[in-house]
Write a protein that holds these residues in place. Structure first.
Motif, short mmCIF file in Angstrom:
data_model
loop_
_atom_site.label_atom_id
_atom_site.label_comp_id
_atom_site.label_asym_id
_atom_site.label_seq_id
_atom_site.Cartn_x
_atom_site.Cartn_y
_atom_site.Cartn_z
N ALA A 1 0.83 -1.20 0.00
CA ALA A 1 0.00 0.00 0.00
C ALA A 1 0.86 1.25 0.00
O ALA A 1 0.55 2.24 -0.70
CB ALA A 1 -0.93 0.00 1.21
N GLY B 1 0.81 3.94 -2.94
CA GLY B 1 0.46 5.33 -2.66
C GLY B 1 1.57 6.30 -2.99
O GLY B 1 1.32 7.44 -3.39
N HIS C 1 0.27 5.69 -7.44
CA HIS C 1 -0.87 6.60 -7.40
C HIS C 1 -0.61 7.94 -8.10
O HIS C 1 -1.41 8.36 -8.95
CB HIS C 1 -1.31 6.83 -5.95
N ARG D 1 -6.87 5.53 -4.13
CA ARG D 1 -6.17 4.83 -3.05
C ARG D 1 -7.05 3.73 -2.47
O ARG D 1 -6.55 2.68 -2.06
CB ARG D 1 -5.77 5.83 -1.95
N ILE E 1 -1.04 3.54 3.04
CA ILE E 1 -1.45 4.63 2.14
C ILE E 1 -1.35 5.97 2.85
O ILE E 1 -0.90 6.97 2.28
CB ILE E 1 -2.90 4.40 1.66
N ASN F 1 0.97 9.26 1.98
CA ASN F 1 0.33 10.55 1.72
C ASN F 1 0.74 11.63 2.71
O ASN F 1 1.02 12.76 2.33
CB ASN F 1 -1.20 10.36 1.77
#
Length: 319
Positions: A143, A147, A151, A243, A278, A282
């Motif tokens: 993840a 991310g 992403h 996401r 994630i 971020n």
């Protein structure tokens, strides 16, 4: 007759609590991304959890029913105690609105029974624990990488090649597919937690157990699933729709793979671990300091211990 009714009641109680806790966590990412309402999420969970349990749930049911502790060791009374002990542990998690692992609670309860009887497949138990450690780490890493690197590039590509309407339509379809896949995987893996010990005691066959487990998971998602949706979807990290797709796909693939090998893994860990990954990609490491995350980790550690202690104490009192 009374003990038979108690067996069915314990399986139903466990299944409902699993549906409310772990299966509901399956849609937490999409709910947090505001891609689905609570009603839509729990309805999809109910349908696909049942399908997963019936079509792919028998291997994990056999593992919990006769793998960790030999099936001929578990009496129906012991099975009822194991299922009820795990359900109580999950019920506490639902009260606290914390997504914990039905698999860990179920295995912890069975281990408590096995310790009492002095019969335990430690090699299989070590293998299961290894999966418990590895899979959340894998979910977090995948993840985080998704991310951090996939992403941003995907967003740029979509903006350059698709219209806004096309992007929304594509994302909505992908979220539906990945969300249903998570729910299917949850049913395949978690139905065993509701009925495994009872199947192992010979009270019902694996197919019947899968149907009962899947139905009760769906009922639990509808009745009490909204509480955990809130925690996973909004209280850990902010999640956008793209996401959410990554989170759901990662969790579903890992759980489905484990189900194929008959390993009960912790969906209640995988989805939050992916959400945390994630979130770290971020917002940085501050995500891990979140009070909700600390509460979840605490329950992950204590829930199997609580279930095992309850089961061991109860079987000691009735034997």
């Amino acid at each position: 007759m009374i003990i038979a009714l108690a067996a069915i009641a314990s399986a139903i109680f466990m299944g409902i609590n699993i549906g409310g806790n772990n299966a509901a966590a399956a849609m937490g990412a999409a709910y947090g991304a505001r891609a689905r309402t609570k009603r839509q999420a729990v309805t999809l969970i109910a349908i696909f959890s049942l399908l997963g349990a019936v079509l792919s749930g028998e291997e994990v049911i056999r593992t919990l029913g006769e793998g960790i502790v030999p099936g001929n060791t578990i009496t129906l009374t012991a099975a009822i105690i194991a299922t009820s002990a795990a359900a109580i542990s999950l019920f506490i998690g639902n009260i606290l609105k914390v997504p914990i692992s039905a698999s860990q609670s179920a295995v912890g309860a069975i281990v408590g029974i096995g310790i009492f009887y002095g019969v335990l497949d430690t090699q299989l138990l070590s293998q299961i624990v290894g999966w418990w450690i590895a899979t959340p780490v894998l979910a977090f890493v995948l993840a985080y990488l998704s991310g951090k690197y996939i992403h941003p590039r995907l967003v740029v590509w979509l903006v350059e090649h698709e219209s806004e309407a096309q992007i929304r339509s594509t994302i909505a379809k992908l979220l539906t597919v990945t969300g249903c896949y998570v729910a299917y995987s949850a049913g395949a893996n978690n139905a065993a937690n509701a009925v495994g010990p009872i199947v192992g005691a010979g009270f019902m066959d694996p197919t019947t157990g899968a149907v009962i487990g899947g139905l009760t998971l769906g009922i639990g998602a509808i009745l009490i699933g909204g509480r955990i949706l809130q925690t996973v979807g909004t209280d850990i990290a902010e999640i956008c729709t793209i996401r959410a797709i990554f989170i759901e796909a990662i969790a579903a693939i890992i759980v489905h793979g484990a189900s194929h090998y008959g390993i009960p893994v912790a969906l209640g860990q995988l989805v939050p671990a992916a959400v945390i990954g994630i979130g770290c990609a971020n917002r940085g490491i501050d995500t891990i300091k979140n009070k909700t995350v600390k509460r979840i980790v605490t329950m992950w550690i204590t829930s199997p211990l609580v279930a095992g202690l309850i089961a061991y104490t109860a079987i000691s009192l009735v034997s």
